[in-house]
Structure formats: structure tokens, C-alpha cells
Motif scaffolding. Sequence first.
Motif, PDB file in Angstrom:
ATOM      1  N   ALA A   1       0.844  -1.188   0.000  1.00  0.00           N
ATOM      2  CA  ALA A   1       0.000   0.000   0.000  1.00  0.00           C
ATOM      3  C   ALA A   1       0.885   1.245   0.000  1.00  0.00           C
ATOM      4  N   PRO A   2       0.542   2.268  -0.762  1.00  0.00           N
ATOM      5  CA  PRO A   2       1.396   3.457  -0.838  1.00  0.00           C
ATOM      6  C   PRO A   2       1.357   4.271   0.454  1.00  0.00           C
ATOM      7  N   ARG A   3       2.519   4.857   0.808  1.00  0.00           N
ATOM      8  CA  ARG A   3       2.570   5.757   1.955  1.00  0.00           C
ATOM      9  C   ARG A   3       1.931   7.094   1.633  1.00  0.00           C
ATOM     10  N   VAL A   4       1.988   7.493   0.377  1.00  0.00           N
ATOM     11  CA  VAL A   4       1.313   8.699  -0.106  1.00  0.00           C
ATOM     12  C   VAL A   4       0.531   8.295  -1.347  1.00  0.00           C
ATOM     13  N   PRO A   5      -0.588   8.940  -1.643  1.00  0.00           N
ATOM     14  CA  PRO A   5      -1.360   8.554  -2.825  1.00  0.00           C
ATOM     15  C   PRO A   5      -0.560   8.755  -4.113  1.00  0.00           C
ATOM     16  N   VAL A   6      -0.786   7.864  -5.072  1.00  0.00           N
ATOM     17  CA  VAL A   6      -0.174   7.963  -6.393  1.00  0.00           C
ATOM     18  C   VAL A   6      -1.307   8.041  -7.410  1.00  0.00           C
ATOM     19  N   HIS A   7      -1.298   9.086  -8.219  1.00  0.00           N
ATOM     20  CA  HIS A   7      -2.357   9.295  -9.204  1.00  0.00           C
ATOM     21  C   HIS A   7      -2.127   8.405 -10.416  1.00  0.00           C
ATOM     22  N   ASP A   8      -3.163   7.710 -10.828  1.00  0.00           N
ATOM     23  CA  ASP A   8      -3.125   6.872 -12.027  1.00  0.00           C
ATOM     24  C   ASP A   8      -3.505   7.740 -13.221  1.00  0.00           C
ATOM     25  N   PRO A   9      -2.586   7.998 -14.148  1.00  0.00           N
ATOM     26  CA  PRO A   9      -2.911   8.907 -15.246  1.00  0.00           C
ATOM     27  C   PRO A   9      -3.979   8.379 -16.189  1.00  0.00           C
ATOM     28  N   LEU A  10      -4.139   7.065 -16.269  1.00  0.00           N
ATOM     29  CA  LEU A  10      -5.120   6.519 -17.201  1.00  0.00           C
ATOM     30  C   LEU A  10      -6.531   6.539 -16.645  1.00  0.00           C
ATOM     31  N   SER A  11      -6.691   6.178 -15.358  1.00  0.00           N
ATOM     32  CA  SER A  11      -8.027   6.156 -14.766  1.00  0.00           C
ATOM     33  C   SER A  11      -8.461   7.531 -14.270  1.00  0.00           C
ATOM     34  N   GLY A  12      -7.504   8.420 -14.014  1.00  0.00           N
ATOM     35  CA  GLY A  12      -7.838   9.744 -13.506  1.00  0.00           C
ATOM     36  C   GLY A  12      -8.126   9.783 -12.018  1.00  0.00           C
ATOM     37  N   ARG A  13      -7.694   8.774 -11.277  1.00  0.00           N
ATOM     38  CA  ARG A  13      -7.905   8.716  -9.822  1.00  0.00           C
ATOM     39  C   ARG A  13      -6.688   8.032  -9.204  1.00  0.00           C
ATOM     40  N   PRO A  14      -6.565   8.019  -7.876  1.00  0.00           N
ATOM     41  CA  PRO A  14      -5.429   7.320  -7.281  1.00  0.00           C
ATOM     42  C   PRO A  14      -5.484   5.816  -7.549  1.00  0.00           C
ATOM     43  N   TYR A  15      -4.296   5.216  -7.659  1.00  0.00           N
ATOM     44  CA  TYR A  15      -4.227   3.758  -7.724  1.00  0.00           C
ATOM     45  C   TYR A  15      -4.856   3.180  -6.456  1.00  0.00           C
ATOM     46  N   ARG A  16      -5.543   2.039  -6.597  1.00  0.00           N
ATOM     47  CA  ARG A  16      -6.291   1.477  -5.471  1.00  0.00           C
ATOM     48  C   ARG A  16      -5.837   0.090  -5.033  1.00  0.00           C
ATOM     49  N   SER A  17      -5.082  -0.611  -5.833  1.00  0.00           N
ATOM     50  CA  SER A  17      -4.755  -1.992  -5.490  1.00  0.00           C
ATOM     51  C   SER A  17      -3.403  -2.369  -6.061  1.00  0.00           C
ATOM     52  N   ALA A  18      -2.846  -3.465  -5.547  1.00  0.00           N
ATOM     53  CA  ALA A  18      -1.581  -3.970  -6.073  1.00  0.00           C
ATOM     54  C   ALA A  18      -1.709  -4.329  -7.542  1.00  0.00           C
ATOM     55  N   ALA A  19      -2.862  -4.869  -7.953  1.00  0.00           N
ATOM     56  CA  ALA A  19      -3.057  -5.226  -9.363  1.00  0.00           C
ATOM     57  C   ALA A  19      -2.986  -3.983 -10.252  1.00  0.00           C
ATOM     58  N   GLU A  20      -3.571  -2.886  -9.794  1.00  0.00           N
ATOM     59  CA  GLU A  20      -3.511  -1.655 -10.585  1.00  0.00           C
ATOM     60  C   GLU A  20      -2.083  -1.125 -10.665  1.00  0.00           C
ATOM     61  N   PHE A  21      -1.345  -1.181  -9.557  1.00  0.00           N
ATOM     62  CA  PHE A  21       0.053  -0.754  -9.602  1.00  0.00           C
ATOM     63  C   PHE A  21       0.856  -1.636 -10.553  1.00  0.00           C
ATOM     64  N   ARG A  22       0.601  -2.939 -10.545  1.00  0.00           N
ATOM     65  CA  ARG A  22       1.322  -3.825 -11.466  1.00  0.00           C
ATOM     66  C   ARG A  22       1.013  -3.473 -12.919  1.00  0.00           C
ATOM     67  N   ASP A  23      -0.235  -3.125 -13.199  1.00  0.00           N
ATOM     68  CA  ASP A  23      -0.569  -2.670 -14.548  1.00  0.00           C
ATOM     69  C   ASP A  23       0.195  -1.387 -14.882  1.00  0.00           C
ATOM     70  N   GLY A  24       0.337  -0.511 -13.885  1.00  0.00           N
ATOM     71  CA  GLY A  24       1.001   0.766 -14.106  1.00  0.00           C
ATOM     72  C   GLY A  24       2.455   0.646 -14.490  1.00  0.00           C
ATOM     73  N   VAL A  25       3.086  -0.458 -14.137  1.00  0.00           N
ATOM     74  CA  VAL A  25       4.487  -0.678 -14.497  1.00  0.00           C
ATOM     75  C   VAL A  25       4.670  -0.654 -16.017  1.00  0.00           C
ATOM     76  N   THR A  26       3.648  -1.037 -16.763  1.00  0.00           N
ATOM     77  CA  THR A  26       3.770  -1.117 -18.225  1.00  0.00           C
ATOM     78  C   THR A  26       3.151   0.075 -18.955  1.00  0.00           C
ATOM     79  N   HIS A  27       2.639   1.058 -18.230  1.00  0.00           N
ATOM     80  CA  HIS A  27       2.004   2.189 -18.913  1.00  0.00           C
ATOM     81  C   HIS A  27       2.946   2.850 -19.915  1.00  0.00           C
ATOM     82  N   HIS A  28       4.229   3.043 -19.522  1.00  0.00           N
ATOM     83  CA  HIS A  28       5.147   3.767 -20.401  1.00  0.00           C
ATOM     84  C   HIS A  28       5.512   2.974 -21.651  1.00  0.00           C
ATOM     85  N   LEU A  29       5.165   1.702 -21.667  1.00  0.00           N
ATOM     86  CA  LEU A  29       5.467   0.880 -22.838  1.00  0.00           C
ATOM     87  C   LEU A  29       4.433   1.064 -23.945  1.00  0.00           C
TER      88      LEU A  29
END
Length: 303
Positions: A230-258
Motif C-alpha cells: 500500500a502506498p505511503r502517499v497517494p499515487v495518481h493513475d494517469p489513465l483512470s484519472g484517480r489514485p491507484y487502489r490496489s496492487a493489481a492496478e500498480f502492477r498494470d502501471g508498471v507497463t504504462h510507459h510501454l
Amino acid sequence: MSTRPKVLLVPGIGSLVPGSLAPHAGRPPVRELLARLAALPPGAAAAALLTGAVDRAAPPPDEVCAQLAGYAQAVAFCAMAGTWPVRAVRPERAVRTVLLGHSLGELAAFAAAGVLTFEDGARLLLACLRLRAELGAPAGGLLVLRLPAASAGLLLARAELPGLVLACDNGPEQSVVGGPRPAVEALAALARADAVTCTLLPTRTLFHSPELAPVARRVRALAETVAFRAPRVPVHDPLSGRPYRSAAEFRDGVTHHLVHPVPFRRCVALLRAAGVAEFAEAGPRALLSRLTAEQRDVAVRPG
């Protein structure tokens, strides 16, 4: 003290400044981070690039060193802003700060927020580079255009060059086009002939391209083997337009720049609508924060 949120912008490609951490190398969190960077198999050269004297005549660093150094630079500036490591965060600051990573800067934002370790973020970054080579991705390029996204789209349509895509919608007067290096260079020549201000970034790595879908699938599978917290500070998800909410979403975020374009202009608009009072930048130059100022007269502060 104001409770309105502050957004810490975490830059990615093109933000590296050799020697940027030399003035800060004695600060405890930066010293710790540099030691951890140097302990990675390819990290000693990246640490030296960040802390050594700048030799203007030296050849540019290779892509592995440059991207690893850029990642570490962003995490270090987050550390100096008080978001990494956790012991440096005042409780009220943690509540008010939101991290927004731009492109490759998302990995640095994840590490800065404690979602993954600095070392795991570096390993995922290096895996992205390795798998591009293993799967035969072509050399890439990124062209920064002094054009809004709609006008950049018209230029792309007229150019009819293979493989080019809109990589970033950064603001009302800036967009980025990416794709195979020869096509990007040809588009740069066309833009200059039309008197469009443009800058070809030094990277030769392909980013934000559907051609990287096979790489993204392999990196996403690798991310399943990494602990995400879980993040110590919120991290904004640029694709969904809201903070990341789960480990699965963060794992998806690893490939956004690809494979995904960066909707930075939309992110800024959404964050301002949510009451953001200030945009600051986790880097040595005001790259992203200047773009927020172009959207509207908001409080911006580099570094």
C-alpha cells in the motif's frame, strides 16, 4: 496549515541532468539511495553519472545507464521532498501530497511512495529494456512538438509515416510523438519545414507504442513476482484519472510507459478540479510544472 493537496510531479524520459545529485550527495536519504543504486550490477555507472563532475565533451551515456540514472534521480528528488523513505514524512505532509509520475516516472513514483522497493523498481526498469532487445523492438525516438495534441494528430496524418503515435498530450501547446527512430527523424524534418518548434529527445528506446505489447505482457508477468505494498502517499493513475487502489492496478502501471500515451493535460485538469493548490517537481528542472502553468495560472515550484 492549508489542507489543500500538493502534487509532486515525477518526470521520466528526458529529465536526466548529469551531476544533478552532486550538491545533495551528503544528505542522508540521498546518500542511502546512491549506495543502494551503486550496489546494483549496472548501478555504479549510473551513480557516478549523477554525482560526478559534468564533462560536456563526454559521449552520452548508454540507454541502460541513462534510464537507471533518471529513475534514481527522480526517487532522490522525491526523497528530498520528504516522500521517501517513510521516516522523513511528516503525517500532515503525507496526507496532503499526491505523486503523479509522467511516463517512465511512474516507476520512480511507485518507489518513492513505498509501493515497491527502490531495487525492485530498478529491476523492472531493466527488464523493460532487456525484453525490448530480446523481442526485437526497433530503435525508437520521441519528438517534442510545440503543438497541441489535435494539431500533432493532423501532422501525423499528413506525414503518413509508419509506426508513429501520439505519445504524450502534455498541455495546450505541447505534445510528444513517438515511434521507430527513422520515422520520428523524418517527422522532425517535416515539422521544421512547417516552422513548428520541435526537439528530438536523445533516447533511442521505443516508448508508448502498440509494438511493445508483447514486451508489456512479459513485464506484467514479471511484476507478479514482485511485492507491491500500500502506498505511503497517494499515487495518481494517469489513465483512470484517480489514485491507484490496489496492487493489481500498480502492477498494470508498471507497463504504462510501454504501450499507453500519457494524458498529462487531462491529469492536470482533473487534479486542479479536485482542489490542488500547488504543483512541484521531483527533478532538477521545471519541465512538468511549467506545463501546468501553461494550462492555468497555478502555483508552481521547481525542484
